[in-house]
Design a protein around this motif. Structure first.
Motif, mmCIF file in Angstrom:
data_model
loop_
_atom_site.group_PDB
_atom_site.id
_atom_site.type_symbol
_atom_site.label_atom_id
_atom_site.label_comp_id
_atom_site.label_asym_id
_atom_site.label_seq_id
_atom_site.Cartn_x
_atom_site.Cartn_y
_atom_site.Cartn_z
ATOM 1 N N LYS A 43 -4.675 -24.394 12.600
ATOM 2 C CA LYS A 43 -5.901 -24.252 12.579
ATOM 3 C C LYS A 43 -6.413 -23.049 13.263
ATOM 4 O O LYS A 43 -7.140 -22.002 12.570
ATOM 5 C CB LYS A 43 -6.807 -25.728 12.523
ATOM 6 N N ASP A 44 -4.896 -22.468 13.908
ATOM 7 C CA ASP A 44 -6.034 -21.171 14.600
ATOM 8 C C ASP A 44 -5.273 -20.052 14.116
ATOM 9 O O ASP A 44 -4.944 -19.865 13.006
ATOM 10 C CB ASP A 44 -4.423 -20.997 16.125
ATOM 11 N N LYS A 45 -6.679 -19.118 14.283
ATOM 12 C CA LYS A 45 -6.714 -17.666 14.136
ATOM 13 C C LYS A 45 -5.440 -17.328 14.184
ATOM 14 O O LYS A 45 -4.392 -17.417 14.809
ATOM 15 C CB LYS A 45 -7.925 -17.301 14.567
ATOM 16 N N LEU A 46 -5.468 -16.363 12.828
ATOM 17 C CA LEU A 46 -3.765 -15.404 12.874
ATOM 18 C C LEU A 46 -3.867 -14.125 13.136
ATOM 19 O O LEU A 46 -4.780 -13.117 12.272
ATOM 20 C CB LEU A 46 -3.004 -15.980 11.424
ATOM 21 N N ASP A 47 -3.154 -13.498 14.875
ATOM 22 C CA ASP A 47 -4.041 -12.059 14.401
ATOM 23 C C ASP A 47 -2.436 -11.737 13.919
ATOM 24 O O ASP A 47 -1.195 -11.431 14.792
ATOM 25 C CB ASP A 47 -4.129 -12.099 15.866
ATOM 26 N N ARG A 68 -2.933 -13.633 1.943
ATOM 27 C CA ARG A 68 -3.941 -13.774 2.721
ATOM 28 C C ARG A 68 -5.549 -13.835 1.988
ATOM 29 O O ARG A 68 -4.437 -14.056 0.605
ATOM 30 C CB ARG A 68 -5.201 -12.386 2.954
ATOM 31 N N ARG A 70 -1.078 -21.065 8.106
ATOM 32 C CA ARG A 70 -2.734 -22.167 8.320
ATOM 33 C C ARG A 70 -3.604 -23.079 7.758
ATOM 34 O O ARG A 70 -2.440 -23.191 6.075
ATOM 35 C CB ARG A 70 -3.905 -21.235 8.345
ATOM 36 N N LEU A 117 -10.352 -21.405 4.948
ATOM 37 C CA LEU A 117 -10.396 -20.818 5.383
ATOM 38 C C LEU A 117 -10.856 -19.335 4.138
ATOM 39 O O LEU A 117 -11.670 -19.597 2.931
ATOM 40 C CB LEU A 117 -8.961 -19.650 4.699
ATOM 41 N N SER A 118 -11.316 -17.734 4.463
ATOM 42 C CA SER A 118 -12.956 -17.170 3.976
ATOM 43 C C SER A 118 -11.745 -16.133 3.397
ATOM 44 O O SER A 118 -11.008 -16.032 3.539
ATOM 45 C CB SER A 118 -13.425 -16.505 4.852
ATOM 46 N N GLU A 160 -9.073 -13.430 4.915
ATOM 47 C CA GLU A 160 -8.732 -13.846 6.107
ATOM 48 C C GLU A 160 -7.690 -13.951 6.263
ATOM 49 O O GLU A 160 -6.715 -14.585 4.802
ATOM 50 C CB GLU A 160 -9.072 -15.525 6.777
#
Lengths: 82, 154
Positions: B6-10, B34, B81, B85-86, B89
Motif C-alpha cells: 500500500k506504500d506510496k510510490l515515488d 497511473r 500497489r 488509489l486516486s 497516482e
C-alpha cells in the motif's frame, strides 16, 4: 475446518473475503465444495461455477481437485492488474 | 525485486535507486502505470486493488524468472500497489536493466503484459455512483498472446 477465500467480485457476492467451513466427509473435491456452498447461496454457487473462475488449493498455483477439511481453497475471478 | 503493498510510490526515487544499482548495464527501460480519471464517458474517482498475499508475489517471481530466461536482463524491479488509489497516482512501476536496449524494452513489455492479464490482482473502479470490478480488455489478452509462441518478438 477448511478456509475458503474469495477475491474481487466473488468477495462482494459472498459478503466477505474469508469463510471457515466445516466440510462433511463426503466432500472431497472442489466441485462438491461448490455444491455445498450453492445449497446455501445459489447466486454465489453459480458465480463459482463460471468457467472464468479458477481456484488455488493451499497456495499451489496448479492444484489438483482433491480437498480435505484442513485446506485453504481460494476462488479467483478474472484478474486485472497494472 | 518484487514489492506489492500500500506504500506510496515515488517513481523518481525508485528509478534513481535502480540506476545506482544497475552496474555497467548499458540500458534501462522503465514503465510507470497511473490511475486514469475516467473510463470513456464515466468518471472514475478511485481504484481499489487487492491481491492474494504471498501467492501473488510468487506468481510474479515466476514470470520474472521467465523474462530472465528469455532476455539478457538483470534482476528487474517490479512494484505494484494495492488498496485505494486516486486518479493520477502511480499504480505500477517496472524497471529493467540490460546490456543492450532491445532486451530491456522487450522484457519490460512482456512483464507488463503479464501484470495486466495473469498476475493475481483484482481491480475495482469506483465512480460517483457505482463500483465495477474490471477484467482485462480483449486488447490486453491480445498483447499478452504475442509472447505465446515462445519466440522473441524481434
Amino acid at each position: 475446518m477448511a478456509r475458503i477465500l474469495f477475491f474481487g467480485k466473488l468477495a462482494d457476492l459472498a459478503g466477505g473475503r474469508q469463510r471457515e467451513l466445516q466440510l462433511s466427509d463426503e466432500i472431497r473435491s472442489v466441485g462438491q465444495l461448490i455444491d455445498q456452498i450453492a445449497s446455501d447461496d445459489e447466486l454465489l454457487g453459480a458465480a463459482l461455477r463460471q468457467k472464468s473462475v479458477r481456484y488455488i488449493i493451499n497456495e499451489q498455483i496448479e492444484p489438483g481437485d482433491v480437498i480435505s477439511d484442513k485446506d485453504e481453497i481460494a476462488f479467483l475471478p478474472p484478474v486485472s492488474g497494472g | 525485486m518484487i514489492r506489492v503493498g500500500k506504500d506510496k510510490l515515488d517513481p523518481g526515487k525508485e528509478l534513481s535507486a535502480f540506476e545506482k544499482n544497475a552496474g555497467d548495464a548499458g540500458a534501462i527501460v522503465s514503465f510507470l502505470g497511473r490511475v486514469r480519471g475516467d473510463k470513456g464517458a464515466k468518471a472514475v474517482t478511485a481504484l481499489y486493488l487487492e491481491h492474494y498475499p504471498g501467492v501473488t508475489e510468487h506468481s510474479i517471481a515466476e514470470i520474472e524468472a521467465e523474462a530472465r530466461e528469455r532476455w539478457a536482463i538483470d534482476e528487474p524491479l517490479i512494484i505494484h500497489r494495492i488498496g485505494h488509489l486516486s486518479p493520477g497516482e502511480p499504480i505500477v512501476l517496472v524497471c529493467v536493466s540490460a546490456r543492450h536496449r532491445r532486451d530491456a524494452f522487450e522484457a519490460a513489455d512482456f512483464l507488463m503484459d503479464f501484470l495486466k492479464t495473469k498476475a493475481l490482482f483484482w481491480k475495482k473502479e469506483i465512480g460517483p455512483d457505482s463500483e465495477t470490478w474490471i477484467e482485462p480488455r480483449d486488447q490486453d489478452y491480445k498483447d499478452a498472446a504475442r509472447w505465446d509462441d515462445n519466440g522473441k518478438d524481434s
